[in-house]
Write an enzyme that holds these catalytic residues in place. Structure first.
Site, short mmCIF file in Angstrom:
data_model
loop_
_atom_site.label_atom_id
_atom_site.label_comp_id
_atom_site.label_asym_id
_atom_site.label_seq_id
_atom_site.Cartn_x
_atom_site.Cartn_y
_atom_site.Cartn_z
N ASP A 10 21.91 72.26 -33.28
CA ASP A 10 20.77 73.16 -33.06
C ASP A 10 21.33 74.50 -32.58
O ASP A 10 22.50 74.60 -32.20
CB ASP A 10 19.83 72.58 -31.99
CG ASP A 10 18.63 73.47 -31.71
OD1 ASP A 10 18.14 74.13 -32.66
OD2 ASP A 10 18.16 73.52 -30.56
N SER A 11 20.48 75.51 -32.56
CA SER A 11 20.88 76.79 -31.99
C SER A 11 21.13 76.67 -30.49
O SER A 11 21.84 77.48 -29.91
CB SER A 11 19.77 77.81 -32.23
OG SER A 11 18.56 77.34 -31.65
N CYS A 73 17.25 71.55 -35.97
CA CYS A 73 16.77 72.92 -35.74
C CYS A 73 15.82 73.25 -36.90
O CYS A 73 16.23 73.21 -38.07
CB CYS A 73 17.97 73.86 -35.74
SG CYS A 73 17.52 75.61 -35.65
N GLU A 152 14.41 76.55 -22.89
CA GLU A 152 15.82 76.65 -22.46
C GLU A 152 15.91 76.83 -20.94
O GLU A 152 16.91 76.49 -20.33
CB GLU A 152 16.51 77.82 -23.17
CG GLU A 152 16.70 77.62 -24.67
CD GLU A 152 17.95 76.82 -25.06
OE1 GLU A 152 18.96 76.95 -24.38
OE2 GLU A 152 17.87 76.07 -26.05
N CYS A 184 9.63 73.22 -34.59
CA CYS A 184 10.87 73.66 -33.95
C CYS A 184 11.22 72.56 -32.97
O CYS A 184 10.34 72.04 -32.27
CB CYS A 184 10.61 74.98 -33.23
SG CYS A 184 11.89 75.46 -32.04
N HIS A 186 12.63 72.57 -30.22
CA HIS A 186 12.39 72.84 -28.80
C HIS A 186 10.98 72.38 -28.38
O HIS A 186 10.76 72.05 -27.23
CB HIS A 186 12.52 74.34 -28.50
CG HIS A 186 13.94 74.82 -28.36
ND1 HIS A 186 14.78 74.96 -29.44
CD2 HIS A 186 14.65 75.20 -27.27
CE1 HIS A 186 15.96 75.42 -29.00
NE2 HIS A 186 15.90 75.57 -27.70
N1 DGL Z 1 15.37 74.58 -32.04
C1 DGL Z 1 15.34 75.72 -32.92
C2 DGL Z 1 14.36 75.42 -34.05
O1 DGL Z 1 14.07 74.25 -34.24
C3 DGL Z 1 15.13 76.94 -32.08
C4 DGL Z 1 15.22 78.18 -32.83
C5 DGL Z 1 15.78 79.38 -32.20
O2 DGL Z 1 16.95 79.35 -31.83
O3 DGL Z 1 15.07 80.39 -32.18
O4 DGL Z 1 13.88 76.26 -34.76
#
Ligand code: DGL
Length: 270
Positions: A10-11, A73, A152, A184, A186
């Site tokens: 993931d990011s 992600c 986060e 997403c 998150h």
């Molecule tokens: N968890 C990422 C997603 O599912 C977060 C994206 C981000 O870094 O903006 O899109």
């Protein structure tokens, strides 16, 4: 049987919502997780940049001898999945396809809301997948850029998160959606705030869980599920490893976790 690890990336830390589901649904699997914490967020970046970052991470994970990769992600799944699948010889599962399928199954009215990052909404990938399965469906998308920093920061249960959720969900309520995709990874971590904002009659689709069910079925079909032995979880990040370790402990309910820092840019253009 294949006891090699599954690569998950993931990011940032949102992909830990996928790891959490993996540990519940397929506890025998060993996991190597990478969070690109130095370059988060991906949601405000272009498709080309998101794809380049995803390539570097895929090269790193392949070096860990993974048997499959989960793009944990939504942004990378909707912007880079096809490219990665065409360039790398490893099974790659994204979160968007399973999420779209589950939303179509769940919706009775065909009015489906999709929450995602700006890049996810801009990609139009969820709309396309939902319309392939249900041409009559109405898809109402909403970008939620403030959710990622709130998650986060660990603000899962916080009045500010609740207020932001109400603001983002209001247009979807006005459109009368009966199903909302948390597009997403998150967002499942603030599912309660989103659920409260949208009301109990609206179904929430957790893409993290749907992706894990899909990878489990895929590995089962290919006779690649892990069996016996002790499963392990390794964590890597491009920055802020202490934050990753404590966040992972919080999300996974496990103590004593450590994370390692990786120079991910060294995996550029090999
Ligand atoms: N968890 C990422 C997603 O599912 C977060 C994206 C981000 O870094 O903006 O899109």
């Amino acid at each position: 049987m294949d006891n090699r690890k599954i690569g998950v990336f993931d990011s940032g830390l949102g992909g830990l919502s996928v790891v959490r589901e993996m540990r519940k649904i397929m506890p025998a699997e060993s996991i190597v997780y990478f969070g690109d914490t130095a370059r988060l967020p991906y949601g405000s970046k272009s498709r080309a940049v998101i794809t380049d970052f995803s390539r570097q991470i895929t090269r790193f994970l392949l070096e860990q001898d993974v048997k499959a990769i989960v793009i944990a992600c939504g942004t990378a799944s909707t912007n880079a999945l096809d490219t990665l699948r065409s360039e790398f010889d490893v099974p790659i599962i994204g979160v968007a396809e399973p999420g779209a399928r589950s939303a179509v199954r769940a919706s009775r009215s065909g009015r489906i809301g999709v929450l995602g990052t700006e890049a996810t909404v801009k990609s139009g990938a969820f709309d396309k997948m939902i319309h392939q399965l249900a041409p009559e469906a109405e898809v109402i998308s909403q970008a939620c850029p403030l959710f990622v920093p709130l998650v986060e920061s660990g603000w899962f249960h916080d009045a500010i998160t609740d207020r932001v959720a109400e603001r983002y969900l209001q247009p979807l309520i006005e459109e009368g959606v009966d199903t909302v995709v948390l597009g997403c990874t998150h967002y499942p971590l603030i599912k309660e705030a989103i659920g409260q904002a949208v009301g109990k009659d609206v179904k929430l689709i957790n893409v993290s869980k749907e992706a894990v069910l899909e990878i489990r079925d895929f590995l089962d079909r290919m006779d690649m599920l892990a069996r016996g032995g002790e499963s392990t979880c390794e964590f890597y990040a491009s920055d802020s490893i202490d934050h990753m370790a404590s966040f992972a402990e919080l999300v996974l309910g496990m103590g004593g976790l450590t994370a390692n820092k990786i120079d991910i840019e060294k995996y550029d253009k090999r």
